[in-house]
Design an enzyme around this catalytic site. Structure first.
Site, PDB file in Angstrom:
ATOM      1  N   ASP A 150      -3.932  -1.854 -16.767  1.00 17.48           N
ATOM      2  CA  ASP A 150      -3.641  -2.586 -15.529  1.00 17.48           C
ATOM      3  C   ASP A 150      -4.776  -2.497 -14.512  1.00 17.48           C
ATOM      4  O   ASP A 150      -4.530  -2.476 -13.313  1.00 17.48           O
ATOM      5  CB  ASP A 150      -2.345  -2.038 -14.916  1.00 17.48           C
ATOM      6  CG  ASP A 150      -1.806  -2.924 -13.806  1.00 17.48           C
ATOM      7  OD1 ASP A 150      -1.926  -4.146 -13.917  1.00 17.48           O
ATOM      8  OD2 ASP A 150      -1.265  -2.381 -12.818  1.00 17.48           O
ATOM      9  N   SER A 177      -0.914  11.768  -3.387  1.00 16.63           N
ATOM     10  CA  SER A 177      -2.351  11.500  -3.484  1.00 16.63           C
ATOM     11  C   SER A 177      -2.949  11.451  -2.090  1.00 16.63           C
ATOM     12  O   SER A 177      -2.433  10.752  -1.204  1.00 16.63           O
ATOM     13  CB  SER A 177      -2.612  10.167  -4.203  1.00 16.63           C
ATOM     14  OG  SER A 177      -2.075  10.186  -5.511  1.00 16.63           O
ATOM     15  N   ALA A 178      -4.030  12.198  -1.896  1.00 20.41           N
ATOM     16  CA  ALA A 178      -4.669  12.261  -0.582  1.00 20.41           C
ATOM     17  C   ALA A 178      -5.197  10.884  -0.178  1.00 20.41           C
ATOM     18  O   ALA A 178      -5.686  10.113  -1.011  1.00 20.41           O
ATOM     19  CB  ALA A 178      -5.807  13.278  -0.599  1.00 20.41           C
ATOM     20  N   LYS A 195       4.563   8.836  -4.718  1.00 21.62           N
ATOM     21  CA  LYS A 195       5.155   8.014  -5.765  1.00 21.62           C
ATOM     22  C   LYS A 195       6.223   8.852  -6.472  1.00 21.62           C
ATOM     23  O   LYS A 195       5.917   9.897  -7.044  1.00 21.62           O
ATOM     24  CB  LYS A 195       4.091   7.547  -6.765  1.00 21.62           C
ATOM     25  CG  LYS A 195       3.092   6.577  -6.155  1.00 21.62           C
ATOM     26  CD  LYS A 195       2.145   6.002  -7.178  1.00 21.62           C
ATOM     27  CE  LYS A 195       1.178   5.011  -6.526  1.00 21.62           C
ATOM     28  NZ  LYS A 195       0.249   4.402  -7.498  1.00 21.62           N
ATOM     29  N   GLU A 208     -12.374  -0.718  -6.574  1.00 18.82           N
ATOM     30  CA  GLU A 208     -12.850  -0.614  -5.196  1.00 18.82           C
ATOM     31  C   GLU A 208     -14.076   0.283  -5.135  1.00 18.82           C
ATOM     32  O   GLU A 208     -14.270   1.154  -5.983  1.00 18.82           O
ATOM     33  CB  GLU A 208     -11.752  -0.042  -4.284  1.00 18.82           C
ATOM     34  CG  GLU A 208     -10.562  -0.956  -4.113  1.00 18.82           C
ATOM     35  CD  GLU A 208      -9.600  -0.455  -3.054  1.00 18.82           C
ATOM     36  OE1 GLU A 208     -10.042   0.332  -2.175  1.00 18.82           O
ATOM     37  OE2 GLU A 208      -8.413  -0.815  -3.101  1.00 18.82           O
TER      38      GLU A 208
END
Length: 492
Positions: free
Chosen positions: A361, A292-293, A188, A366
């Site tokens: 947000d 990010s992994a 990102k 998950e």
């Protein structure tokens, strides 16, 4: 149809007609068609008997039992429309015969593989994980061998069949980078400077996604001992060498350009808000970003995406039930799995985490299916955090204030981080100094963590004063009692 009417004179003169049938855009993007079978229009003769009918292409194909005809096009027409910068760069690469770094053999001891193998029902990694420091070092140093759009953007472009897609826009750009050891990371780019605050008139669902928020969220998650955010590190990416020169996606290549300031820029490719005004630019090639992994693939470790019971209204008008009903938690407790597991305690943990970073947000969460109803919740996509250090959005704590329950381990950790010798801002500052992009957060954001922590402790203290510690503070592995039936006592 219009095209057929335009060919009326041609039909009358040659006693033959042509119908132009467009190939679906989905098929035009496939690599097979790009390499030699890419056709935009197909010419099919119509028998004289059918020439006078007002036909649509679909009816004609059904009547003649014709679906699609593939006609090779000359090589000149096979070239896709690329940006001038991309065409020049392609010639430059061909002339110098640039080659990509050779991938290393897949090693069982690779840090990304050891990280994925270390996931358990307690968290994404153990407290004393040896794989996480090595993984952060690899994400920071290993050269990239490929770059591509994420599944979200690919689904919007019709290039993959992806479910539960969050639609990207021109201001939300993320790429998947692959490294020499076959590990992958979500990139990102920097969209907002650290010292800038989100304007107070911005809605949370149109806010920028900040790369430093992803980095800081990982460090905070580890300090809170949640271990539910994938390892994330900052990195200076050379967008020319590490993205443009290694990607095979021609759509991604086509969105690169050189700005008037001679900086290399690129933007998202999507149906809306995808313009050069929303591009990200290097200086002139280097660009900050978070990496990010990746978690294990869904085929190996299936995950569920579940709507947050305290989801916000993603419209300019209206409110959700929890925003107007102080007894909303009673309703949630009657719904499976919040009725007979520690899922509600995990929701409260997530709300505490989001309040500390200022993230409004969290529409879904998950979790891995393998660990059942009591598995931990993944804290993914934290880039909308740390937007406003001058404002504390107390509504994010609604699960805690309405249900009045908290895990004992979380309660003890929060109390510890409020002590002067273990102050949260100090621990965060020291932890973030390990990142290559330090300082990751400005001082006002660090001080806001201490202020928000005190608000959390006050909310829990109010619940304990009303219902007692035995009711409010629950053991981690047990289903908490319900103090919500006495909500009137707390509201008064």
């Amino acid at each position: 149809m219009t095209i057929c009417r335009r060919r009326k004179l041609y039909r009358e003169g040659l006693n033959v007609s042509l119908i132009l049938i467009p190939i679906p855009p989905l098929l035009q993007r496939r690599k097979l068609y790009r390499e030699g079978l890419n056709v935009s229009l197909i010419l099919i003769p119509i028998p004289p008997l059918l020439q006078r009918r007002k036909l649509k292409c679909k009816l004609y194909r059904e009547e003649l039992n014709v679906s699609l005809i593939l006609i090779p096009i000359p090589p000149l027409l096979q070239r896709r429309k690329l940006s001038p910068y991309c065409r020049r760069h392609k010639l430059y690469r061909e002339e110098l015969n640039l080659t990509l770094p050779a991938p290393l053999p897949l090693r069982p001891e690779a840090a990304w593989l050891q990280f994925q193998l270390g996931i358990s029902r307690d968290g994404l990694y153990p407290r004393s994980s040896a794989a996480v420091p090595r993984l952060l070092r690899d994400l920071r140093d290993l050269p990239t061998i490929s770059a591509d759009y994420s599944q979200d953007e690919k689904a919007l472009l019709g290039a993959c069949d992806c479910s539960q897609v969050v639609k990207p826009s021109g201001v939300h750009l993320k790429l998947v980078l692959r490294f020499q050891d076959f590990g992958k990371a979500m990139f990102k780019p920097m969209r907002q400077k650290r010292e800038e605050e989100t304007p107070e008139d911005f809605f949370y669902f149109v806010d920028f996604q900040r790369h430093n928020a992803e980095i800081a969220a990982f460090h905070l998650d580890r300090i809170l001992d949640f271990r539910r955010v994938p390892p994330t590190v900052g990195r200076l990416i050379n967008v020319t060498k590490e993205i443009l020169e290694v990607t095979k996606n021609e759509v991604l290549q086509s969105v690169f350009f050189v700005s008037p300031a001679s900086n290399v820029c690129f933007f998202a490719k999507c149906p809306y808000m995808c313009k050069t005004e929303y591009a990200v630019c290097g200086s002139p090639h280097l660009l900050e970003g978070s990496l990010s992994a990746f978690l294990p693939s869904l085929n190996l470790a299936p995950r569920l995406s579940i709507p947050n019971p305290w989801i916000r209204s993603y419209s300019f008008e209206g409110k959700e039930e929890w925003e107007v009903n102080p007894l909303y938690c009673n309703t949630v407790r009657e719904i499976y799995p919040y009725s007979n597991s520690n899922r509600l305690l995990n929701i409260v943990d997530m709300a505490i985490f989001d309040f500390l970073i200022g993230n409004m947000d969290r529409h879904h969460y998950e979790m891995f299916t393998k660990f059942g109803d009591d598995g931990f919740l993944l804290h993914l996509d934290n880039a909308r955090g740390f937007g406003r250090h001058s404002h504390d959005e107390i509504s994010i704590l609604a699960p805690l204030s309405q249900c009045c329950v908290i895990k004992r381990s979380t309660w003890l950790r929060l109390q510890l981080l409020a002590e002067p010798e273990y102050r949260l801002s100090e621990v965060m500052r020291e932890s973030l100094l390990q990142d290559p992009l330090a300082p990751v957060l400005t001082e006002p954001h660090l001080l806001a963590l201490d202020r928000r922590l005190q608000l959390i402790l006050d909310a829990v203290g109010k619940c304990i004063d009303t219902f007692g510690e035995a009711t409010v503070v629950a053991n981690d592995a047990t289903q908490p009692q319900s103090p919500a039936v006495h909500r009137a006592k707390l509201d008064t």
